[in-house]
Design an enzyme around this catalytic site. Sequence first.
Site, mmCIF file in Angstrom:
data_model
loop_
_atom_site.group_PDB
_atom_site.id
_atom_site.type_symbol
_atom_site.label_atom_id
_atom_site.label_comp_id
_atom_site.label_asym_id
_atom_site.label_seq_id
_atom_site.Cartn_x
_atom_site.Cartn_y
_atom_site.Cartn_z
ATOM 1 N N ARG A 102 3.901 8.607 -1.490
ATOM 2 C CA ARG A 102 4.520 7.319 -1.853
ATOM 3 C C ARG A 102 4.222 7.084 -3.322
ATOM 4 O O ARG A 102 3.063 7.000 -3.729
ATOM 5 C CB ARG A 102 3.967 6.174 -1.003
ATOM 6 C CG ARG A 102 4.389 4.823 -1.533
ATOM 7 C CD ARG A 102 4.097 3.692 -0.613
ATOM 8 N NE ARG A 102 5.058 3.650 0.479
ATOM 9 C CZ ARG A 102 5.276 2.584 1.246
ATOM 10 N NH1 ARG A 102 4.613 1.473 1.034
ATOM 11 N NH2 ARG A 102 6.167 2.619 2.212
ATOM 12 N N HIS A 129 13.960 5.268 0.253
ATOM 13 C CA HIS A 129 12.949 5.080 1.306
ATOM 14 C C HIS A 129 13.508 5.667 2.619
ATOM 15 O O HIS A 129 13.817 4.947 3.563
ATOM 16 C CB HIS A 129 12.633 3.586 1.447
ATOM 17 C CG HIS A 129 11.396 3.292 2.250
ATOM 18 N ND1 HIS A 129 10.547 4.282 2.711
ATOM 19 C CD2 HIS A 129 10.860 2.118 2.676
ATOM 20 C CE1 HIS A 129 9.551 3.720 3.378
ATOM 21 N NE2 HIS A 129 9.712 2.418 3.372
ATOM 22 N N GLN A 132 12.136 4.916 6.300
ATOM 23 C CA GLN A 132 12.489 3.609 6.863
ATOM 24 C C GLN A 132 13.854 3.664 7.538
ATOM 25 O O GLN A 132 14.092 3.020 8.554
ATOM 26 C CB GLN A 132 12.486 2.553 5.750
ATOM 27 C CG GLN A 132 12.742 1.146 6.256
ATOM 28 C CD GLN A 132 11.619 0.619 7.143
ATOM 29 O OE1 GLN A 132 10.459 0.692 6.770
ATOM 30 N NE2 GLN A 132 11.954 0.095 8.315
ATOM 31 N N ASP A 217 15.937 -7.121 1.925
ATOM 32 C CA ASP A 217 14.616 -6.650 1.506
ATOM 33 C C ASP A 217 14.102 -7.660 0.479
ATOM 34 O O ASP A 217 14.854 -8.532 0.016
ATOM 35 C CB ASP A 217 14.765 -5.231 0.902
ATOM 36 C CG ASP A 217 13.433 -4.534 0.630
ATOM 37 O OD1 ASP A 217 12.378 -5.063 1.046
ATOM 38 O OD2 ASP A 217 13.452 -3.463 -0.010
ATOM 39 N N CYS A 257 12.794 -4.186 6.332
ATOM 40 C CA CYS A 257 11.777 -3.125 6.417
ATOM 41 C C CYS A 257 10.364 -3.677 6.438
ATOM 42 O O CYS A 257 9.447 -2.989 6.889
ATOM 43 C CB CYS A 257 11.962 -2.129 5.268
ATOM 44 S SG CYS A 257 11.732 -2.846 3.633
ATOM 45 N N ARG A 285 8.877 3.146 13.145
ATOM 46 C CA ARG A 285 8.385 4.044 12.091
ATOM 47 C C ARG A 285 7.536 5.140 12.724
ATOM 48 O O ARG A 285 7.607 6.304 12.346
ATOM 49 C CB ARG A 285 7.557 3.255 11.058
ATOM 50 C CG ARG A 285 8.343 2.254 10.234
ATOM 51 C CD ARG A 285 9.338 2.918 9.321
ATOM 52 N NE ARG A 285 8.714 3.867 8.432
ATOM 53 C CZ ARG A 285 8.116 3.564 7.272
ATOM 54 N NH1 ARG A 285 8.127 2.315 6.848
ATOM 55 N NH2 ARG A 285 7.561 4.498 6.520
HETATM 56 N N1 NVA Z 1 11.835 -2.287 -1.671
HETATM 57 C C1 NVA Z 1 10.467 -2.418 -1.209
HETATM 58 C C2 NVA Z 1 10.275 -1.738 0.102
HETATM 59 C C3 NVA Z 1 8.879 -1.876 0.669
HETATM 60 C C4 NVA Z 1 8.702 -1.144 1.968
HETATM 61 C C5 NVA Z 1 9.531 -1.848 -2.256
HETATM 62 O O1 NVA Z 1 9.838 -0.794 -2.838
HETATM 63 O O2 NVA Z 1 8.494 -2.447 -2.528
HETATM 64 N N1 CP Z 2 8.350 -0.807 5.357
HETATM 65 C C1 CP Z 2 7.304 -0.151 4.811
HETATM 66 O O1 CP Z 2 7.433 0.946 4.269
HETATM 67 O O2 CP Z 2 6.121 -0.792 4.946
HETATM 68 P P1 CP Z 2 4.764 -0.430 4.210
HETATM 69 O O3 CP Z 2 4.970 -0.714 2.742
HETATM 70 O O4 CP Z 2 3.772 -1.355 4.841
HETATM 71 O O5 CP Z 2 4.438 1.010 4.444
#
Ligand code: NVA
Ligand code: CP
Length: 300
Positions: A102, A129, A132, A217, A257, A285
């Site tokens: 990540r 992502h 997800q 989101d 998400c 997930r």
């Molecule tokens: N768009 C959000 C998704 C988090 C799971 C981010 O990148 O922070």
């Molecule tokens: N939706 C998602 O990826 O959650 P986290 O950021 O908690 O992993």
Amino acid sequence: MNPRHFTSLLDLSCEELHRLISRAIELKNNRDPGYQPLKGRVLAMIFEKSSTRTRISFDAGMVHFGGSALFLSPRDTQLGRGEPLSDSAKVISSMVDCIMLRTDEHETVTTFARHSRVPVINGLTDLEHPCQLLADMQTFFEHRGDIKGKTAAWIGDGNNMCHSYMHAALLLDFNLNIACPSGYQPLPEYVEAARERVRFFDTPVEAAKNADLCVTDVWASMGQEEEQKLRQIAFKDYQVNAEVMNAAHKDALFMHCLPAHRGEEVTAEVIDGPQSVIFDEAENRLHAQKALLEFLLCSK
Ligand code: NVA
Ligand code: CP
């Protein structure tokens, strides 16, 4: 032989994505503690950003399958001190069976994949992502059956989630209506690639008209915290509320998400209401990624 990676949803064929969704549903409904296809295998999880769902679901999924997961943060590995990605990928992949990353830069994941001798999974980048989307699509299939020919409405930021929704629309053959404030549209290369499946609308209500699924989101993603104030102004008319849900089909689902900000991108009434399936989506997930791990690590 080169390993299969999952850096993007488009690393899968339509058929493979369908198969993964079915397998995720099967794994969820028939949990067999004796089924341990990843016994003794190790997943390295590199997190340059925070996570609740991604971290726990991958860790628990590996344990269910008889394996284990290592949590690695750049703070306490040499990655944070500038060791080249290519060296890190070669070293880490010589010791583990799979790597999940990540990170901000999408290129970090693709570079890792190029130099890794084991599968690399994108656990979220600024651009995509895909994990997800496995869970979101599983959730839709469970509640409503095949999404082919249906309409999803993406409301809010044209961000990593929006890009992966565009990929899902291409692979699973559904229509994606998008309403984003100006200046916050998805990137042109993603729009171009998904052109036949995507339509843009000026308002959330127009995008939601006749939709079978409404998704949103956060207004400011991880790493954009300093833009929060600016974004609150830009996104103020891009909230999923009762009016938006009323424009959609009566039985439309709502997804997010998570983590969510009630009162910003979605009202509490909608996210905690009867059309919301956010907790199935979060739980999935686990099941979807178990299906993914099995696919990447056990396929002949
Ligand atoms: N768009 C959000 C998704 C988090 C799971 C981010 O990148 O922070
Ligand atoms: N939706 C998602 O990826 O959650 P986290 O950021 O908690 O992993």
